[in-house]
Write a protein that holds these residues in place. Structure first.
Motif, PDB file in Angstrom:
ATOM      1  N   ARG A  13       8.278  -0.994  -0.988  1.00 18.48           N
ATOM      2  CA  ARG A  13       7.143  -1.503  -1.776  1.00 18.48           C
ATOM      3  C   ARG A  13       7.107  -3.035  -1.701  1.00 18.48           C
ATOM      4  O   ARG A  13       6.041  -3.627  -1.517  1.00 18.48           O
ATOM      5  N   ASN A  80      -4.712  -5.957  -7.803  1.00 20.48           N
ATOM      6  CA  ASN A  80      -4.834  -4.531  -8.113  1.00 20.48           C
ATOM      7  C   ASN A  80      -4.369  -3.666  -6.938  1.00 20.48           C
ATOM      8  O   ASN A  80      -5.029  -2.716  -6.535  1.00 20.48           O
ATOM      9  N   ARG A  81      -3.220  -4.003  -6.401  1.00 21.43           N
ATOM     10  CA  ARG A  81      -2.684  -3.302  -5.230  1.00 21.43           C
ATOM     11  C   ARG A  81      -2.151  -1.931  -5.627  1.00 21.43           C
ATOM     12  O   ARG A  81      -1.282  -1.837  -6.483  1.00 21.43           O
ATOM     13  N   GLN A  82      -2.673  -0.905  -4.989  1.00 22.74           N
ATOM     14  CA  GLN A  82      -2.185   0.455  -5.167  1.00 22.74           C
ATOM     15  C   GLN A  82      -1.524   0.872  -3.855  1.00 22.74           C
ATOM     16  O   GLN A  82      -2.177   0.899  -2.815  1.00 22.74           O
ATOM     17  N   HIS A  84       0.691   3.690  -1.659  1.00 22.26           N
ATOM     18  CA  HIS A  84       1.079   5.094  -1.542  1.00 22.26           C
ATOM     19  C   HIS A  84       1.802   5.279  -0.226  1.00 22.26           C
ATOM     20  O   HIS A  84       1.275   4.921   0.830  1.00 22.26           O
TER      21      HIS A  84
END
Length: 168
Positions: A13, A80-82, A84
Motif C-alpha cells: 500500500r 481520496n485514494r482507494q 484494491h
C-alpha cells in the motif's frame, strides 16, 4: 491473515501510494524521463477526457512534453485514494487498482516581458478536477503503472469555463 501477510499488504500500500505521488510530481516538474519510468513495459495512458490522447508511455510522454509547455506552474493534488489489490496467475497481490480524485491548478505561461495590463501574479488561472483510475502491476523493479485513465469532470479558467484543450 497472519502478521506477515498484513505487513506485506501495508508495505505494498505504501509503495503504490508512493508511485501515485511520483506520478504527480513528475508531471508537475516536467520530469519526463522519470514519468516514463513509472510505467511497466506495454503500459498505457488515456488523457482523452481532458482533450488529450491515448497511447503507450512513450507516446504520452511526447504529448505531455508539448502540452505542458503551456503552463509555468502545475500542481496536482491527488486525494481520496482507494487502493484494491487483485490477483494475477493465482498469486495474491500482483496487481492493484487505485481510484483517486484530483484537482490540478495551473498557471499559463506568459511572455518574458508582461504588458502593463497583464496579470503577473503566480496564482493559477486554469484549474481542472476529476478522477484517475490507475492499474498497477508488480514488476521486478517494483510497482509500475499498467494503465492510467484520466476522467476530467470539470475545468475553470479565470472568469469562464474552459473548453477541452488537450491538457491533463
Amino acid at each position: 491473515m497472519t502478521q506477515r501477510v498484513e505487513l506485506a499488504t501495508v508495505m505494498d500500500r505504501v509503495a503504490v501510494d508512493a508511485l501515485v505521488t511520483e506520478y504527480a510530481v513528475a508531471v508537475d516538474d516536467g520530469a519526463w524521463d522519470a514519468y516514463r519510468q513509472l510505467f511497466a513495459p506495454g503500459g498505457r495512458a488515456d488523457y482523452r477526457s481532458a482533450g488529450g490522447i491515448e497511447g503507450d508511455a512513450e507516446e504520452i510522454t511526447q504529448w505531455l512534453t508539448g502540452a505542458m509547455e503551456l503552463f509555468t506552474m502545475r500542481q496536482h493534488l491527488i486525494v481520496n485514494r482507494q487502493v484494491h489489490f487483485e490477483t494475477l496467475d493465482q498469486d495474491v497481490g500482483d496487481t492493484a487498482r487505485v481510484r483517486a480524485d484530483f484537482i490540478n491548478p495551473m498557471r499559463f505561461a506568459r511572455g518574458d516581458t508582461p504588458s502593463a495590463t497583464e496579470d503577473t501574479s503566480t496564482a493559477p488561472d486554469f484549474v481542472c478536477g476529476g478522477r484517475y483510475a490507475f492499474t498497477l502491476v508488480r514488476t521486478g523493479g517494483g510497482w509500475r503503472f499498467n494503465q492510467v485513465v484520466v476522467q476530467e469532470k470539470w475545468r475553470r479558467m479565470k472568469g469562464a469555463s474552459a473548453p477541452a484543450s488537450g491538457t491533463p
